[in-house]
Motif scaffolding. Structure first.
Motif, short mmCIF file in Angstrom:
data_model
loop_
_atom_site.label_atom_id
_atom_site.label_comp_id
_atom_site.label_asym_id
_atom_site.label_seq_id
_atom_site.Cartn_x
_atom_site.Cartn_y
_atom_site.Cartn_z
N ILE A 502 0.42 -0.84 -0.38
CA ILE A 502 -0.29 -0.27 -0.35
C ILE A 502 0.84 1.25 0.19
O ILE A 502 0.70 2.20 -0.60
CB ILE A 502 -1.48 0.45 1.23
CG1 ILE A 502 -2.51 -0.87 1.66
CG2 ILE A 502 -1.27 1.58 1.38
CD1 ILE A 502 -3.13 -1.47 1.54
N PHE A 503 2.46 1.34 0.85
CA PHE A 503 2.34 2.40 0.19
C PHE A 503 3.25 2.55 -0.75
O PHE A 503 3.48 3.96 -1.06
CB PHE A 503 3.65 2.11 1.89
CG PHE A 503 5.26 3.13 2.00
CD1 PHE A 503 4.13 4.63 2.51
CD2 PHE A 503 6.20 3.08 2.01
CE1 PHE A 503 5.61 5.10 2.78
CE2 PHE A 503 6.69 4.22 0.91
CZ PHE A 503 6.99 5.69 2.59
N ASN A 504 3.93 1.62 -1.24
CA ASN A 504 4.41 1.85 -2.39
C ASN A 504 3.34 2.35 -3.27
O ASN A 504 3.53 2.83 -3.91
CB ASN A 504 5.29 0.69 -2.87
CG ASN A 504 6.78 0.32 -2.44
OD1 ASN A 504 7.35 0.97 -1.60
ND2 ASN A 504 6.67 -1.33 -1.84
N ALA A 505 2.26 2.14 -2.88
CA ALA A 505 1.29 2.16 -4.96
C ALA A 505 1.08 3.47 -4.02
O ALA A 505 1.07 4.20 -4.99
CB ALA A 505 0.25 1.17 -4.36
N ALA A 506 0.70 4.31 -2.83
CA ALA A 506 0.72 5.63 -2.52
C ALA A 506 1.71 6.16 -3.14
O ALA A 506 1.31 7.69 -3.89
CB ALA A 506 0.61 5.61 -1.31
N ILE A 507 3.02 5.51 -2.64
CA ILE A 507 4.00 6.52 -3.71
C ILE A 507 4.25 7.11 -4.71
O ILE A 507 4.36 8.02 -5.24
CB ILE A 507 5.14 6.35 -2.60
CG1 ILE A 507 5.60 5.89 -1.45
CG2 ILE A 507 6.07 6.54 -3.48
CD1 ILE A 507 5.27 7.90 -0.88
N LYS A 508 3.45 6.23 -5.40
CA LYS A 508 3.80 6.12 -6.93
C LYS A 508 2.31 7.34 -7.48
O LYS A 508 2.68 7.70 -8.50
CB LYS A 508 3.97 4.94 -8.01
CG LYS A 508 4.54 3.79 -7.30
CD LYS A 508 4.24 2.80 -7.88
CE LYS A 508 5.08 1.13 -7.75
NZ LYS A 508 4.83 0.20 -8.23
N LEU A 509 1.99 6.94 -7.15
CA LEU A 509 0.49 8.35 -6.83
C LEU A 509 0.95 9.45 -6.30
O LEU A 509 -0.09 10.45 -7.21
CB LEU A 509 -0.29 7.93 -6.40
CG LEU A 509 -0.92 7.22 -6.36
CD1 LEU A 509 -2.84 6.93 -5.88
CD2 LEU A 509 -1.80 5.92 -8.36
N LEU A 510 2.14 10.31 -6.12
CA LEU A 510 2.56 11.67 -5.61
C LEU A 510 2.69 11.83 -7.22
O LEU A 510 3.24 11.37 -7.61
CB LEU A 510 3.39 11.14 -4.71
CG LEU A 510 3.26 10.92 -3.45
CD1 LEU A 510 4.49 10.88 -2.05
CD2 LEU A 510 1.73 11.60 -3.01
N GLN A 678 -8.44 -0.34 -5.72
CA GLN A 678 -6.64 -1.25 -5.87
C GLN A 678 -5.92 -1.50 -4.29
O GLN A 678 -6.45 -2.48 -4.42
CB GLN A 678 -5.63 0.17 -6.54
CG GLN A 678 -3.88 -0.55 -6.55
CD GLN A 678 -2.91 0.42 -7.05
OE1 GLN A 678 -3.55 1.22 -7.59
NE2 GLN A 678 -2.05 -0.66 -7.19
N LEU A 679 -7.13 -0.19 -3.14
CA LEU A 679 -6.97 -0.65 -2.11
C LEU A 679 -7.60 -2.29 -1.42
O LEU A 679 -6.77 -3.12 -1.10
CB LEU A 679 -7.26 0.75 -0.71
CG LEU A 679 -6.94 0.34 0.20
CD1 LEU A 679 -5.22 0.50 0.36
CD2 LEU A 679 -7.83 1.26 0.90
#
Length: 817
Positions: A502-510, A678-679
C-alpha cells in the motif's frame, strides 16, 4: 610658567562664568534653542527619504507657535555610512555636541552599540527604523522605537503562512542583528501557528553575486517552496535578480518579503523604469500601515514639492513617515519638559575623568542631567501623527501595529489585505476594525486573491520533495510473525508485505518522485516496540514509519499519521464450538483485563493449543487482538471464530514527523487507492479466504440446521397447545353461561305469551327453539360471535329477568288506556 598657569586659570574661570550665565539664563527663561541629533545613512533607501522628512519636520515645528514657543529646534545630523564601525564613531561624535535627544539610528546593529552610550549619558534615543525585536526597553531603558517592531511583522508573516495552510518555510536573512533578530521572532511566531522554519539561509552583509547564488542554490535543494526574505533594502533586490536566473520565480514557489521591499518599491515609484519589477512578479510583501488622513496628504505634497525643487528622483517610503513623526514626538516632549520648569544642563561623568590621556577624548562626553525627566515625557506622548496614533504601550511599543499586504503584478502592486495585532488578517482597514470588538478567529481571517509567481492563481502547495539526493528514511518493523503484513529479506530494499504494498502504491501516485530507503528495525526474533519507532520519527531519526502501526492517541501526540489504510478494531476470538449464542455466557467470568493479558502481537501453535485446552485445562477461553491479525489467523485456523462485534475502532496508518506535508499528500493518495478499488485488491491478495472453508468436518459444528432449533420448536409447540386448550375451555364455559341465561329467561317469556295469546302460539315458539345442548353448527356460530355482543345479550337478559320479577309486587300498577 607662571604666566601660562595664570592664563589657564583665567580660561577656566571664564568658561565657568559662561556656564553659570547659561544656567541663570535657562532658569529665568526658556532657552533660545535646543539641539537634537539625527543618525542615519545619507545615501541609502531609508536614509534618503528620512533625511528630507526630518528636515521638513524641523521646519514645521519651528513654524508652529503652539510647540516650543520662543525656542528654536536645532538639528545636527551624522552619516553612519552603512557601517557598524563608522556608524558607532559618528554616534559618539554626535554625543560630544551635547544633544538632548537623538533621532535614529536606522540600523539595528548601530542601535545596539549606541544604546549602551545613551544609557550612560541619559540621552533618549528614538529610532524610526531599527526594528530588531531584541532592542528591548528592559536592556536599553533610553531606547525608544518610534516604528513598528519586527516582532509584530513576523507575526503578520506567520498569519499569512497559516492562512494558506503551509507548514514549513525557508528563511533568507542578512546575517546581522537586524536579520537574526527578525528570523528568531519569525520562528517563534510560526511555532504558535504549528509551522516552522525548516531551513535558515544567512547571507553576510554586502555579499556579492557569487555568495548569493550559492545561498539560493542550497535553498532550492530544500523541500519548502515558501521563502521569506528579511534583508536590507539596498542589497535585497540582488537576491531576486539571482533567483530569476535560477528559475526560482516560477510556478510553485512562494516568496514573502518583509517591509524592506516596500521601501524599495515606494522609493522607486517615481522612476520611469523600475527595472527590478520583472524579477518579483507574484511576490507578496508587507508595508507598515499608515491610515489615510489630510495631515498625511499635506505632508506628502510638501515632500514631493521639496524633492522636485531639489531635483531628487527617489520617492517617499513609510520610514520617512515615521522619521517625520519622531521629530514631532521629541519636540512635544521637550516642550512639556520646559513648561514644567526643568533646565537643560550637562555634567561630567566621573567615570570618564580618568580617560583624559586617551586620544579618543571620551572625557568630552557629558551626561544630560534632565534625561530621565525628558524620557518620561516621551513615554507620555499621545497625539495623532501621519502614521496614526503615536502612543506607547507598557512595553514601549507603538499602539495599534498594522501592516498592508501587497502583491506584485505587472508594473506595480495591489493591496490584498491587512494585518493588525487587533484582528489579524482582514480586507477591511485596521482603523475600521478598531471600532469593533476584536475577532481573530479562523473564520474571520480573509485576504483577496493573489496572483502567484508564474502568473498562477492557484495557491501553491508550498513544498516539493527535497532535491538534495537524500532518500526518505523509512523505518520498517521486523516482526516475529504475521510476515504477510511486513517482512524483509536479504538487503534493505527487499521489503514486502501488505502494508509495504500500500505504501509503495501510494508513493507512485504522488506528483513528484520520492526515493525511499527502508530501514529494518528489530531482530526478527521478537516484535520491536512500536511506540519506540514512533518516537524515532518524532526525534527525526526516521522520516517515516511504515507497517502495521495503529493510530492511537498517545502516538498522534508526537507524530503525524496518514489516512488509515485499514480499519483495525479489537475483537474476541474463541473456539468455534463456543461461538453459539451461549458464547458470551461462557466468557462472562473473564474480565476485560484477563482477555487483554492473553492478547499478543503474534499467534502460533501454542496459542491454538491454549484455546483448544480452555481455562479448565490450563489454557485460555478467548484472545483479544486487532482485526487484521485475526483475519490472518482465521485464514489458517478454521476451528476458531470471532465472538460478537468489534468493541474499539481505530486504524492503521503511516507515521511522519509532526506537520509533515508528505503525510497529507500520502493521505490523498490512499483515498485515491480506495476510490479506484486498488486498496481492496491489495487487501484480497494478502487477506485470502480460509483454505478450509469448504471442509464440512471443521465447520459443521457452527452450521445451523433445523435440528439446531428442535428445543425452540418444542417449546413453541407446547405453548401453542396450551393456549389452544385454554381457549377451548373458556369458549365452552362462556357457551354454557350463555345457554343457562337463555333457559332462565323461558318461564317469564311463557307467562307473558299466555296473557297475550293462545296456548298454540306458545307451542309454536317452543318448536322453533333448538334443544339446550344445541348443535355443532350453533357452537361454531357462537364462537364467531363477538365477545362484546355476547356479553351485551347476557346483560340484557339479566335485566329483563329482574324487571319481570318486580312486576307482580308493584302496589300501583299503571292502568291500561
Amino acid at each position: 610658567m607662571g604666566a601660562v598657569r595664570f592664563m589657564s586659570l583665567f580660561l577656566v574661570a571664564l568658561v565657568s562664568a559662561a556656564a553659570a550665565a547659561r544656567t541663570v539664563a535657562a532658569a529665568g527663561a526658556p532657552p533660545r534653542e535646543v539641539t537634537v541629533g539625527a543618525l542615519f545613512t545619507y545615501d541609502s533607501t531609508i536614509g534618503r527619504a528620512a533625511r528630507l522628512a526630518i528636515e521638513i519636520a524641523v521646519d514645521d515645528v519651528n513654524a508652529d507657535r503652539t510647540v516650543l514657543a520662543g525656542t528654536t529646534l536645532k538639528l545636527m545630523t551624522q552619516d553612519t555610512n552603512c557601517s557598524g564601525f563608522l556608524g558607532t564613531i559618528e554616534a559618539l561624535q554626535l554625543m560630544e555636541k551635547n544633544v538632548i535627544a537623538v533621532i535614529g539610528p536606522q540600523s539595528s546593529g548601530i542601535g545596539h552599540v549606541i544604546s549602551h552610550v545613551v544609557n550612560e549619558l541619559h540621552v533618549p534615543l528614538l529610532s524610526f527604523a531599527a526594528t530588531d525585536p531584541t532592542l528591548s526597553a528592559s536592556e536599553y531603558p533610553y531606547f525608544l522605537r518610534t516604528a513598528i517592531s519586527d516582532y509584530f511583522q513576523m507575526h503578520a508573516v506567520a498569519s499569512i503562512v497559516d492562512y494558506y495552510q503551509w507548514k514549513e518555510v525557508t528563511a533568507i536573512f542578512v546575517d546581522d542583528d537586524y536579520g537574526r533578530g527578525g528570523v528568531s521572532a519569525l520562528g517563534d511566531a510560526l511555532i504558535a501557528k504549528r509551522a516552522r522554519i525548516s531551513y535558515k539561509a544567512a547571507i553576510p552583509p554586502n555579499s556579492n553575486t557569487d555568495v548569493i547564488n550559492d545561498v539560493l542554490f542550497r535553498v532550492n535543494m530544500m523541500e519548502s517552496r515558501v521563502i521569506v526574505v528579511h534583508v536590507n533594502p539596498d542589497t535585497g533586490m540582488n537576491i531576486f535578480s539571482a533567483a530569476k536566473k535560477l528559475q526560482m520565480m516560477a510556478d510553485g514557489y512562494v516568496w514573502i518579503a518583509t517591509d524592506w521591499l516596500a521601501a524599495v518599491v515606494d522609493s522607486s515609484s517615481g522612476s520611469k523604469d523600475l527595472k527590478y519589477m520583472s524579477h518579483i512578479q507574484g511576490l507578496i510583501f508587507l508595508r507598515q500601515h499608515t491610515p489615510e488622513s489630510d495631515t498625511k496628504n499635506k505632508f506628502m505634497s510638501k515632500w514631493n514639492n521639496v524633492a522636485r525643487n531639489r531635483n531628487i528622483s527617489f520617492g517617499l517610503n513609510s520610514y520617512g513617515f515615521y522619521a517625520y513623526d519622531s521629530v514631532w514626538t521629541v519636540a512635544r516632549a521637550i516642550d512639556q519638559f520646559l513648561i514644567s520648569g526643568l533646565q537643560i544642563n550637562f555634567s561630567k561623568d566621573p567615570r570618564l575623568n580618568g580617560s583624559n590621556d586617551s586620544t579618543l577624548h571620551l572625557s568630552t562626553l557629558e551626561m544630560f542631567d534632565g534625561g530621565d525627566q525628558l524620557l518620561q515625557q516621551l513615554l507620555l506622548t499621545n497625539f495623532t501623527g501621519i502614521t496614526g496614533p503615536v502612543q506607547f504601550d507598557s512595553d514601549r511599543n507603538l499602539v495599534h501595529p498594522a501592516y498592508d499586504i501587497l502583491n506584485v503584478g505587472g508594473t506595480g502592486s495591489r493591496l490584498v489585505g491587512y494585518w493588525s495585532n487587533y484582528s489579524g488578517l482582514s480586507v477591511a482597514a485596521p482603523e475600521i476594525l478598531y471600532q469593533k470588538p476584536p475577532n481573530t478567529s479562523t473564520s474571520a481571517q480573509r485576504l483577496y486573491n493573489v496572483v502567484w509567481p508564474g502568473d498562477s492563481t492557484t495557491t501553491p502547495r508550498g513544498w516539493v520533495f527535497p532535491n538534495n539526493g537524500q532518500p526518505l528514511r523509512v523505518g520498517v518493523p521486523i516482526k516475529a510473525s504475521f510476515k504477510e503484513l511486513v517482512s524483509i529479506g536479504q538487503g534493505s530494499d527487499n521489503v514486502t508485505g501488505y502494508s509495504i504494498d500500500i505504501f509503495n502504491a501510494a508513493i507512485k501516485l504522488l506528483p513528484y518522485p520520492v526515493p525511499c530507503q527502508f530501514i529494518a528495525i528489530g531482530d526478527g526474533r521478537k516484535n520491536p516496540n512500536y511506540d519506540d519507532i514512533i518516537s524515532m520519527v518524532a526525534a527525526n531519526s526516521l522520516d517515516a514509519a511504515v507497517g502495521d502501526f495503529a493510530i492511537v492517541r498517545n502516538r498522534t501526540k508526537i507524530a503525524e499519521f496518514t489516512q488509515p489504510f485499514i480499519e483495525s478494531g479489537l475483537v474476541i476470538v474463541a473456539p468455534a464450538s463456543k461461538t453459539s449464542s451461549s458464547a458470551w455466557a461462557f466468557l462472562k467470568p473473564f474480565t476485560l483485563e484477563m482477555w487483554f493479558s492473553f492478547s499478543t502481537m503474534f499467534f502460533s501453535h501454542r496459542i491454538c493449543g491454549c484455546l483448544n485446552r480452555g481455562p479448565k485445562d490450563g489454557g485460555v477461553a478467548a484472545i483479544v487482538d486487532e482485526m487484521p491479525y485475526v483475519d490472518l489467523f482465521l485464514s489458517k485456523h478454521c476451528n476458531f471464530r470471532i465472538v460478537g462485534q468489534e468493541f474499539t475502532k481505530e486504524g492503521w496508518g503511516f507515521a511522519f514527523q509532526r506537520d509533515s506535508p508528505l503525510a497529507e499528500d500520502l493521505s490523498t493518495a490512499i483515498l485515491q487507492l480506495s476510490e479506484s478499488g486498488q486498496l481492496q485488491r491489495i487487501h484480497d491478495e494478502w487477506f485470502s479466504e480460509p483454505s478450509c472453508a469448504s471442509d464440512d468436518s471443521e465447520v459443521g459444528a457452527t452450521r445451523l440446521g433445523l435440528g439446531s432449533f428442535w428445543g425452540l420448536f418444542l417449546v413453541c409447540a407446547l405453548i401453542c397447545i396450551f393456549a389452544l386448550v385454554v381457549f377451548f375451555v373458556r369458549i365452552c364455559w362462556q357457551y354454557s353461561q350463555y345457554s343457562n341465561s337463555e333457559a332462565a329467561d323461558e318461564p317469564g317469556a311463557a307467562a307473558a305469551a299466555a296473557a297475550a295469546a293462545a296456548a298454540a302460539a306458545a307451542t309454536t315458539e317452543r318448536q322453533k327453539r333448538p334443544t339446550r345442548l344445541g348443535s355443532f353448527k350453533e357452537l361454531i356460530q357462537f364462537v364467531d360471535t363477538k365477545e362484546a355482543e355476547i356479553r351485551r345479550t347476557m346483560k340484557q337478559r339479566s335485566s329483563d329477568k329482574d324487571n319481570q320479577a318486580a312486576g307482580p309486587s308493584d302496589p300501583h300498577p299503571v292502568a291500561a288506556a
